[in-house]
Design an enzyme around this catalytic site. Structure first.
Site, mmCIF file in Angstrom:
data_model
loop_
_atom_site.group_PDB
_atom_site.id
_atom_site.type_symbol
_atom_site.label_atom_id
_atom_site.label_comp_id
_atom_site.label_asym_id
_atom_site.label_seq_id
_atom_site.Cartn_x
_atom_site.Cartn_y
_atom_site.Cartn_z
ATOM 1 N N TRP A 115 3.738 -12.298 17.992
ATOM 2 C CA TRP A 115 3.488 -11.929 16.445
ATOM 3 C C TRP A 115 4.043 -13.149 15.524
ATOM 4 C CZ3 TRP A 115 7.820 -11.460 13.507
ATOM 5 C CH2 TRP A 115 8.955 -11.175 13.746
ATOM 6 N N GLU A 166 2.469 2.086 -2.233
ATOM 7 C CA GLU A 166 2.179 0.666 -1.636
ATOM 8 C C GLU A 166 3.211 -0.250 -2.383
ATOM 9 O OE1 GLU A 166 0.542 0.178 0.953
ATOM 10 O OE2 GLU A 166 -0.057 2.332 0.635
HETATM 11 P P1 FAD Z 1 -2.988 -2.993 -3.213
HETATM 12 O O1 FAD Z 1 -3.283 -1.888 -2.122
HETATM 13 O O2 FAD Z 1 -3.452 -2.904 -4.668
HETATM 14 O O3 FAD Z 1 -1.379 -2.732 -3.280
HETATM 15 C C1 FAD Z 1 -0.578 -2.900 -4.457
HETATM 16 C C2 FAD Z 1 0.495 -3.940 -4.106
HETATM 17 O O4 FAD Z 1 1.400 -3.071 -3.298
HETATM 18 C C3 FAD Z 1 0.251 -5.043 -3.348
HETATM 19 O O5 FAD Z 1 -0.468 -6.130 -4.278
HETATM 20 C C4 FAD Z 1 1.420 -5.437 -2.553
HETATM 21 O O6 FAD Z 1 2.072 -6.112 -3.765
HETATM 22 C C5 FAD Z 1 1.871 -4.191 -2.284
HETATM 23 N N1 FAD Z 1 1.834 -3.824 -0.988
HETATM 24 C C6 FAD Z 1 0.645 -3.124 -0.852
HETATM 25 N N2 FAD Z 1 0.435 -2.944 0.894
HETATM 26 C C7 FAD Z 1 1.881 -3.474 1.071
HETATM 27 C C8 FAD Z 1 2.663 -3.382 2.217
HETATM 28 N N3 FAD Z 1 1.889 -2.858 3.372
HETATM 29 N N4 FAD Z 1 3.791 -3.765 2.372
HETATM 30 C C9 FAD Z 1 4.243 -4.570 1.272
HETATM 31 N N5 FAD Z 1 3.825 -4.333 0.273
HETATM 32 C C10 FAD Z 1 2.559 -3.962 -0.107
HETATM 33 N N6 FAD Z 1 1.634 -8.423 1.314
HETATM 34 C C11 FAD Z 1 1.830 -9.295 0.498
HETATM 35 O O7 FAD Z 1 2.088 -9.346 -0.698
HETATM 36 N N7 FAD Z 1 2.027 -10.756 1.151
HETATM 37 C C12 FAD Z 1 2.076 -10.963 2.388
HETATM 38 O O8 FAD Z 1 2.468 -11.903 2.689
HETATM 39 C C13 FAD Z 1 1.616 -9.939 3.159
HETATM 40 N N8 FAD Z 1 1.472 -9.922 4.460
HETATM 41 C C14 FAD Z 1 0.940 -8.881 5.202
HETATM 42 C C15 FAD Z 1 0.893 -8.943 7.000
HETATM 43 C C16 FAD Z 1 0.406 -7.903 7.468
HETATM 44 C C17 FAD Z 1 0.266 -8.066 9.163
HETATM 45 C C18 FAD Z 1 0.044 -6.789 6.937
HETATM 46 C C19 FAD Z 1 -0.250 -5.453 7.745
HETATM 47 C C20 FAD Z 1 0.521 -6.496 5.755
HETATM 48 C C21 FAD Z 1 0.678 -7.880 4.882
HETATM 49 N N9 FAD Z 1 0.961 -7.594 3.438
HETATM 50 C C22 FAD Z 1 1.291 -8.541 2.707
HETATM 51 C C23 FAD Z 1 0.807 -6.038 2.656
HETATM 52 C C24 FAD Z 1 -0.576 -5.778 2.240
HETATM 53 O O9 FAD Z 1 -1.675 -6.130 3.254
HETATM 54 C C25 FAD Z 1 -0.782 -6.620 1.134
HETATM 55 O O10 FAD Z 1 -0.017 -6.540 0.277
HETATM 56 C C26 FAD Z 1 -2.257 -6.002 0.265
HETATM 57 O O11 FAD Z 1 -3.512 -6.047 1.297
HETATM 58 C C27 FAD Z 1 -2.608 -6.806 -0.761
HETATM 59 O O12 FAD Z 1 -3.756 -6.349 -1.681
HETATM 60 P P2 FAD Z 1 -3.745 -5.660 -2.831
HETATM 61 O O13 FAD Z 1 -2.980 -6.223 -3.865
HETATM 62 O O14 FAD Z 1 -5.008 -5.359 -3.229
HETATM 63 O O15 FAD Z 1 -2.838 -4.186 -2.644
#
Ligand code: FAD
Length: 472
Positions: free
Chosen positions: A365, A280
């Protein structure tokens, strides 16, 4: 003669540990930090109250951390970041500073701002250094065999792992406490008026200490189960570090170093939970490379140009129902209410709700992207744009347009006891859990919950027709 101070301009990197620009500046002389508040610019970029509130608290925590090193933080409200060259030039001249360091930002407007600052300050004889702090590889460093930027995640990720030498993840030293300067830090400028109130202060304590604690709690209790639990919104299975990573209260290197420690020196192998989590973080970096290599996405253009011709529907009532969590699809409504009430949404739900807007409702979107940005505490242009374009099948690695999540099936699979729905959609909490994914009409009526605003099969077909009408 005392050495002239060296300026560090903080932006989305609100920490003192493992900070490339700060470490480089501290090697050259006594450091003075600068933070420029740009509320007009942030509003123009759809940053909402939650993110701005988190940012302000983060800047305040940064000022305290810097004060512990005797580094003052100067803060100015410059409105729009077009005023940054003048503001930084004036600060440098007033202090007699000859050098300025910052960490690169990759979206187009920010990159242009940084070019303008570099030109203006160098014209005044001030040396400006940019550092690639938020990525292991600077954009342009990882290219395909044809010398092109990667457009697809999996080969990017393979190349990322293949070329990753240890020093790319080496932590930068935290500066030693410096001798006090005869310069006082400055308090936060007054809070700009916001259309909405922030909802998130207690859930998201700001600052590096909170971020580091969260990282170690995640690795201790959730990391090894991440792969198995990450898709279930009722389970606290992910790190919830995104706000901290988005504003740089924690670095990706700190995360990856912590994984190396836990996982016997491995990132991609060993513990499957930790390896999935690393993946991620690589996604996060991938979208930064995309934004730098394909700047048209920063103007909200579709990554796949042929999808620009898609006939999006103009349906204000449906858009409002989506924003307010009243679509009649409980999992979508629970997701949207989580966003609005907490400033954060679980990744599985971001995918479901984004696909619902762009496919089932066939609404552009870009409207969803802006709505997310206005509510997310972790709003990050690169990840948000990348995620939206993925869901809408207009982006890199786009889900093929014919793969359209059935929200009810997703709900049964990822919220099997409908616990998450019961928490976020209280009017359904009395409905039997099995029925909560798609309550019968009588139950909906009895509990004041709406009938679905679109029927899944028909809406799916409408989206398929719209996409298949596109010429490639
Ligand atoms: P974890 O699952 O613990 O992942 C660790 C870190 O990896 C996250 O904190 C984040 O920095 C990064 N990460 C994880 N998944 C993604 C991904 N798909 N793309 C890029 N980085 C990722 N993430 C954001 O940080 N900011 C946003 O504005 C954002 N908008 C999103 C919009 C949509 C439509 C989608 C589908 C995803 C988006 N994400 C965004 C990616 C992701 O959903 C979030 O990073 C994640 O849910 C954050 O939760 P976590 O910190 O528990 O993630």
């Amino acid at each position: 003669m005392p050495a002239p101070p060296v300026l560090v301009w903080f932006r989305n990197d609100l920490r003192i540990h493992d900070h490339r620009a700060l470490a480089a500046a501290a090697r050259q002389g006594p450091v003075v930090g600068v933070f420029l508040h740009c509320p007009e610019q942030w509003r123009a970029h759809d940053h909402g109250a939650n993110r701005l509130d988190f940012l302000r608290r983060g800047v305040s925590a940064l000022a305290d951390d810097l004060a512990g090193l005797n580094i003052p933080l100067l803060q100015r409200d410059i409105g729009d970041f077009a005023a940054a060259p003048e503001a930084l030039g004036a600060i440098a001249e007033a202090l007699g500073a000859r050098r300025l360091h910052f960490n690169h930002d990759y979206p187009l407007d920010e990159a242009r701002r940084d070019h303008a600052v570099t030109r203006a300050l160098e014209a005044r004889g001030i040396r400006v250094s940019g550092h690639h702090d938020g990525v292991a590889f600077a954009p342009g460093e990882l290219l395909t065999g044809q010398g092109e930027p990667y457009r697809v995640f999996t080969p990017f990720s393979r190349a990322w792992h293949r070329h990753l030498e240890a020093e790319r993840l080496a932590l930068s030293p935290t500066p030693a406490v410096q001798a006090p300067l005869a310069i006082d830090g400055e308090p936060l400028p007054p809070r700009p008026a916001m259309p909405d109130e922030a909802v998130v202060a207690s859930r998201w304590p700001a600052g590096s200490r909170a971020a580091e604690e969260r990282l170690s709690r995640f690795l201790r209790y959730r990391g090894r189960h991440y792969q198995a639990q990450r898709d279930f919104p009722a389970v606290a299975g992910t790190s919830e570090l995104s706000p901290y990573l988005a504003l740089g209260m924690l670095s990706h290197r700190q995360c990856l170093q912590a994984v190396l420690t836990e996982n016997h020196g491995r990132l991609a192998e060993g513990d499957t939970g930790l390896a999935a989590w690393v993946n991620e973080l690589v996604w996060r970096e991938f979208y930064r490379h995309i934004v730098a290599a394909f700047p048209a996405v920063c103007r909200h253009r579709a990554f796949q140009p042929h999808t620009e011709a898609l006939a999006w529907r103009d349906d204000e009532a449906a858009f409002r129902a989506w924003c307010e969590g009243r679509t009649g699809y409980p999992i979508v409504d629970a997701a949207m209410r989580q966003l609005v009430s907490s400033g954060w949404m679980h990744n599985r739900l971001r995918m479901i709700s984004a696909m619902f807007l762009s496919k089932h409702l066939l609404i552009d979107w870009r409207r969803g992207e802006a709505f997310f940005m206005r509510h997310l505490v972790d709003g990050d242009f690169c990840a948000n744009n990348g995620g939206w374009q993925w869901a809408a099948s207009t982006g890199t690695d786009a889900a093929p347009y014919f793969r359209i999540f059935n929200p009810t099936t997703q709900s049964r699979r990822f919220d099997p006891d409908a616990r998450f729905i019961a928490d976020l959609v209280p009017e359904l909490s009395e409905v039997a859990s099995k029925q909560r994914h798609d309550p019968p009409e009588a139950e909906r009526r009895a509990h004041g919950y709406p009938t679905p605003i679109v029927e899944h099969k028909a809406a799916r077909q409408r989206a398929l027709d719209a996409f298949s009408a596109l010429e490639r």
